[in-house]
Scaffold this motif. Structure first.
Motif, PDB file in Angstrom:
ATOM      1  N   GLY A 142      -6.981 -45.722  46.228  1.00 52.46           N
ATOM      2  CA  GLY A 142      -6.646 -46.365  44.962  1.00 52.46           C
ATOM      3  C   GLY A 142      -7.477 -45.783  43.834  1.00 52.46           C
ATOM      4  N   ASP A 143      -7.495 -46.511  42.729  1.00 51.33           N
ATOM      5  CA  ASP A 143      -8.238 -46.056  41.571  1.00 51.33           C
ATOM      6  C   ASP A 143      -9.737 -46.064  41.844  1.00 51.33           C
ATOM      7  OD1 ASP A 143      -6.031 -45.694  39.789  1.00 51.33           O
ATOM      8  OD2 ASP A 143      -5.905 -47.871  39.544  1.00 51.33           O
ATOM      9  N   GLU A 153      -5.725 -49.012  35.422  1.00 51.10           N
ATOM     10  CA  GLU A 153      -4.901 -48.715  36.583  1.00 51.10           C
ATOM     11  C   GLU A 153      -4.136 -47.428  36.310  1.00 51.10           C
ATOM     12  OE1 GLU A 153      -2.370 -51.844  37.961  1.00 51.10           O
ATOM     13  OE2 GLU A 153      -3.919 -53.361  37.640  1.00 51.10           O
ATOM     14  N   SER A 161      -0.452 -41.896  39.088  1.00 49.33           N
ATOM     15  CA  SER A 161      -1.069 -41.993  40.410  1.00 49.33           C
ATOM     16  C   SER A 161      -2.423 -42.666  40.192  1.00 49.33           C
ATOM     17  CB  SER A 161      -1.209 -40.608  41.064  1.00 49.33           C
ATOM     18  OG  SER A 161      -2.094 -39.798  40.325  1.00 49.33           O
ATOM     19  N   ASP A 162      -3.343 -42.499  41.108  1.00 47.50           N
ATOM     20  CA  ASP A 162      -4.644 -43.150  40.973  1.00 47.50           C
ATOM     21  C   ASP A 162      -5.541 -42.382  40.011  1.00 47.50           C
ATOM     22  OD1 ASP A 162      -3.866 -45.014  42.898  1.00 47.50           O
ATOM     23  OD2 ASP A 162      -4.590 -43.740  44.534  1.00 47.50           O
ATOM     24  N   ASP A 202      -5.150 -39.246  35.957  1.00 46.09           N
ATOM     25  CA  ASP A 202      -4.222 -39.540  37.047  1.00 46.09           C
ATOM     26  C   ASP A 202      -3.187 -38.419  37.171  1.00 46.09           C
ATOM     27  OD1 ASP A 202      -2.551 -39.938  34.884  1.00 46.09           O
ATOM     28  OD2 ASP A 202      -1.902 -41.944  35.456  1.00 46.09           O
TER      29      ASP A 202
END
Length: 164
Positions: free
Chosen positions: A98-99, A106, A110-111, A131
């Motif tokens: 994830g991030d 967020e 993508s992350d 991202d």
């Protein structure tokens, strides 16, 4: 007849000598001009190298590697390269799924992950994150503990917006 042959040979040799004299003078002038041009090119090159060195020194001003006072802060830890160690610890925060936990946004495509890191001194880091489409920057405060753990605290952040 013998005298005429010697006269013609003498005139022919004199013409060849005159031709060589004139052409060598022109060749010497051309070489002198080339040498002068190369000398001015060398001077210009030296000036541009000096300007580049000054720019590099200016860019390195806010850098942990060039800050002896900040590096002295880590003398008791016996770290060979504190900058690399701290940057590696910060990059380890990217390994989480994830991030990145330090990025308060967020990811949209993508992350969000940290890309570039610059250690300013023994307390602050500036980073770039992205991202893949959107990007931003973070100002992070950090503390390197005696047990070689690193605590990161987000001070400020920004996310660039695209205007299409």
């Amino acid at each position: 007849m013998k005298n005429k042959i010697f006269l013609y040979l003498f005139i022919f040799a004199a013409l060849i000598g005159l031709y060589l004299f004139v052409s060598s003078g022109k060749m010497a002038e051309a070489k002198d001009a080339t040498i002068e041009k190369l000398e001015t090119d060398i001077v210009e090159l030296k000036d541009s190298v000096q300007k580049a060195q000054l720019q590099v020194l200016d860019m390195q001003y806010f850098s942990l590697q060039n800050n002896d006072d900040a590096l002295a802060y880590y003398d008791h830890l016996n770290l060979e390269d504190p900058s690399r160690y701290i940057a590696d610890k910060l990059l380890e925060t990217n390994e989480r799924k994830g991030d990145n936990p330090l990025i308060p946004y967020e990811g949209m495509e993508s992350d969000f992950k940290i890309n570039k890191i610059k250690l300013l001194n023994h307390k602050w880091i500036i980073t770039d994150f992205s991202d893949g489409k959107y990007w931003g920057e973070l100002l992070i405060k950090y503390e390197l503990n005696d047990d070689l753990g690193v605590d990161f605290t987000l001070i400020d952040h920004l996310l660039y917006t695209r205007s299409n």
